[in-house]
Write a protein that holds these residues in place. Structure first.
Motif, PDB file in Angstrom:
ATOM      1  N   UNK A 183       0.385  -9.376  -2.556  1.00 19.99           N
ATOM      2  CA  UNK A 183      -0.292  -8.230  -1.946  1.00 19.99           C
ATOM      3  C   UNK A 183       0.646  -7.375  -1.127  1.00 19.99           C
ATOM      4  N   UNK A 184       1.598  -7.997  -0.433  1.00 15.72           N
ATOM      5  CA  UNK A 184       2.512  -7.239   0.409  1.00 15.72           C
ATOM      6  C   UNK A 184       3.529  -6.437  -0.408  1.00 15.72           C
ATOM      7  N   UNK A 185       3.599  -6.712  -1.721  1.00 19.70           N
ATOM      8  CA  UNK A 185       4.429  -5.884  -2.596  1.00 19.70           C
ATOM      9  C   UNK A 185       3.671  -4.663  -3.101  1.00 19.70           C
ATOM     10  N   UNK A 186       2.342  -4.704  -2.960  1.00 17.82           N
ATOM     11  CA  UNK A 186       1.503  -3.613  -3.450  1.00 17.82           C
ATOM     12  C   UNK A 186       1.058  -2.666  -2.348  1.00 17.82           C
ATOM     13  N   UNK A 187       1.054  -3.121  -1.103  1.00 16.45           N
ATOM     14  CA  UNK A 187       0.654  -2.281   0.030  1.00 16.45           C
ATOM     15  C   UNK A 187       1.703  -2.411   1.124  1.00 16.45           C
ATOM     16  N   UNK A 188       1.692  -1.502   2.069  1.00 15.70           N
ATOM     17  CA  UNK A 188       2.639  -1.577   3.165  1.00 15.70           C
ATOM     18  C   UNK A 188       2.219  -2.669   4.137  1.00 15.70           C
ATOM     19  N   UNK A 189       3.127  -3.036   5.015  1.00 17.45           N
ATOM     20  CA  UNK A 189       2.893  -4.144   5.936  1.00 17.45           C
ATOM     21  C   UNK A 189       1.705  -3.884   6.857  1.00 17.45           C
ATOM     22  N   UNK A 190       1.531  -2.624   7.284  1.00 11.06           N
ATOM     23  CA  UNK A 190       0.436  -2.307   8.188  1.00 11.06           C
ATOM     24  C   UNK A 190      -0.916  -2.510   7.540  1.00 11.06           C
ATOM     25  N   UNK A 191      -1.073  -2.036   6.299  1.00 10.72           N
ATOM     26  CA  UNK A 191      -2.334  -2.217   5.581  1.00 10.72           C
ATOM     27  C   UNK A 191      -2.602  -3.695   5.338  1.00 10.72           C
ATOM     28  N   UNK A 192      -1.572  -4.430   4.948  1.00  3.36           N
ATOM     29  CA  UNK A 192      -1.736  -5.869   4.731  1.00  3.36           C
ATOM     30  C   UNK A 192      -2.194  -6.565   6.006  1.00  3.36           C
ATOM     31  N   UNK A 193      -1.597  -6.199   7.133  1.00  3.09           N
ATOM     32  CA  UNK A 193      -1.966  -6.829   8.403  1.00  3.09           C
ATOM     33  C   UNK A 193      -3.424  -6.564   8.747  1.00  3.09           C
ATOM     34  N   UNK A 241       3.163   6.011   4.091  1.00  2.64           N
ATOM     35  CA  UNK A 241       2.424   6.994   3.302  1.00  2.64           C
ATOM     36  C   UNK A 241       2.612   6.713   1.809  1.00  2.64           C
ATOM     37  N   UNK A 242       1.494   6.693   1.092  1.00  2.00           N
ATOM     38  CA  UNK A 242       1.556   6.615  -0.359  1.00  2.00           C
ATOM     39  C   UNK A 242       1.933   5.253  -0.915  1.00  2.00           C
ATOM     40  N   UNK A 243       1.940   4.200  -0.095  1.00  2.00           N
ATOM     41  CA  UNK A 243       2.307   2.887  -0.610  1.00  2.00           C
ATOM     42  C   UNK A 243       1.127   1.936  -0.444  1.00  2.00           C
ATOM     43  N   UNK A 244       0.113   2.130  -1.243  1.00  2.39           N
ATOM     44  CA  UNK A 244      -1.072   1.286  -1.195  1.00  2.39           C
ATOM     45  C   UNK A 244      -1.743   1.346  -2.555  1.00  2.39           C
ATOM     46  N   UNK A 245      -2.439   0.287  -2.905  1.00  2.00           N
ATOM     47  CA  UNK A 245      -3.149   0.257  -4.175  1.00  2.00           C
ATOM     48  C   UNK A 245      -4.404  -0.569  -3.996  1.00  2.00           C
ATOM     49  N   UNK A 246      -5.363  -0.325  -4.866  1.00  4.15           N
ATOM     50  CA  UNK A 246      -6.595  -1.102  -4.825  1.00  4.15           C
ATOM     51  C   UNK A 246      -6.286  -2.574  -5.064  1.00  4.15           C
ATOM     52  N   UNK A 247      -5.369  -2.844  -6.009  1.00  2.00           N
ATOM     53  CA  UNK A 247      -4.981  -4.229  -6.292  1.00  2.00           C
ATOM     54  C   UNK A 247      -4.405  -4.893  -5.048  1.00  2.00           C
ATOM     55  N   UNK A 248      -3.532  -4.189  -4.328  1.00  3.97           N
ATOM     56  CA  UNK A 248      -2.926  -4.771  -3.134  1.00  3.97           C
ATOM     57  C   UNK A 248      -3.950  -5.087  -2.065  1.00  3.97           C
ATOM     58  N   UNK A 249      -4.898  -4.169  -1.853  1.00  5.83           N
ATOM     59  CA  UNK A 249      -5.945  -4.409  -0.854  1.00  5.83           C
ATOM     60  C   UNK A 249      -6.802  -5.604  -1.256  1.00  5.83           C
TER      61      UNK A 249
END
Length: 323
Positions: free
Chosen positions: A97-107, A154-162
């Motif tokens: 997941x942390x490869x698909x979204x940024x660290x902040x979103x993952x946290x 910015x721009x580094x997030x995906x539905x899969x990552x979330x």
């Protein structure tokens, strides 16, 4: 020296679980720094397997030296479920997941986990949800969201990552709730050792990737993977289990809200990532919420018994102090 003065001193039974929880959150916070290095050279499954193998090796050695034997049969269901969900599924999907979204979103997404732990603990373990715990978790979660928003790129997030981070939060919560009953039957070392081993076995399909990537990975990445296995896994999961056996799953889950604040501090100290005011405010909220969630109302009844031997003491601390 009065009897009340003597009893006011914290006993080892009081402060040791708190110290163990402190060791856990510090080491888990340090894991985020190491994952940045190791994750650049190792794929999610290979990193999880390498970390678990290193952890299982250390834990197995300590288990053999201490001669604790196999866990009782009644503890195995909880060990197996927590090992599969928390040591296995959680580590793989979080790395992914942390490869698909940024660290902040993952946290932000993963920090739903402590809330799920409290809810599942109340539903499945019969734990209570004291107002201070609920209020503290609300404050800490607000802080975690603030930290996450401030760290989000910015721009580094995906539905899969979330979705992967959400699955990681669910696996984490399920693993903790499954582990709690097992700790009533077996020691913290037994539960952690065999839980880690179950997770390693579950990750064996990634063995080919691990061997292939280890041959070309830089030494720093491999050393960080070993560090993840020895300290944030072997040591931190053992101190976690020790503390969890002596409190509720909800309170322990709330304690992990200190991790985002510590990650901000460590990134500042070791990676020269200077946090903004919004990030610092979020970290302060995380720590304040943990303090509230772990606090307890003053027990006026204890003071009354020491002073006059009565059981009907006032619960209001201000009135108790006037006796």
């Amino acid at each position: 020296m009065t009897h009340s003065t003597i009893s006011a001193r914290p006993s080892p039974a009081t402060w040791l679980p708190v110290a163990a929880a402190g060791v856990t959150v510090v080491l888990w916070a340090s894991a985020f720094v190491s994952i940045r290095s190791a994750g650049a050279a190792y794929s999610p499954g290979a990193l999880a397997l390498g970390r678990l193998l290193a952890g299982a090796l250390v834990l197995g050695a300590v288990w053999l030296v201490r001669r604790e034997g196999l866990p009782p049969r009644a503890a195995w269901p909880g060990i197996a479920v927590s090992g599969l969900l928390w040591f296995g599924v959680y580590m793989v999907v979080l790395n992914w997941g942390e490869q698909e979204v940024d660290a902040g979103t993952a946290a932000m997404v993963v920090n739903i986990g402590p809330i799920l732990i409290a809810l599942l603990g109340a539903r499945l373990l019969g734990e209570t949800l004291p107002p201070r715990l609920v209020a503290g978790m609300a404050v800490s979660f607000a802080g975690a969201v603030a930290v996450g928003l401030s760290m989000s790129g910015e721009g580094h997030a995906s539905v899969l990552g979330v979705l992967l981070c959400l699955l990681a939060a669910v696996a984490y919560a399920g693993g903790v709730v499954a582990q709690k009953p097992a700790l009533a039957k077996a020691s913290a070392l037994q539960v952690t050792t065999f839980g880690c081993l179950v997770g390693a076995v579950a990750c064996l399909p990634f063995a080919g990737q691990l061997l292939h990537e280890a041959a070309s990975a830089p030494l720093s990445a491999t050393l960080n993977m070993v560090y993840l296995g020895v300290f944030p896994t072997a040591l931190a999961f053992t101190t976690w289990a020790y503390a969890l056996a002596r409190t509720t799953a909800g309170r322990m889950g709330a304690t992990t809200y200190a991790v985002p604040a510590l990650v901000v501090l460590m990134s500042w100290l070791f990676l020269d990532e200077i946090p903004g005011l919004f990030t610092l405010a979020g970290g302060a909220l995380c720590l304040a919420g943990v303090a509230v969630s772990r606090s307890r109302p003053r027990r006026g009844a204890v003071v009354a018994r020491h002073d006059g031997g009565t059981a009907a003491a006032p619960t209001d601390p201000r009135r108790a102090g006037k006796r």
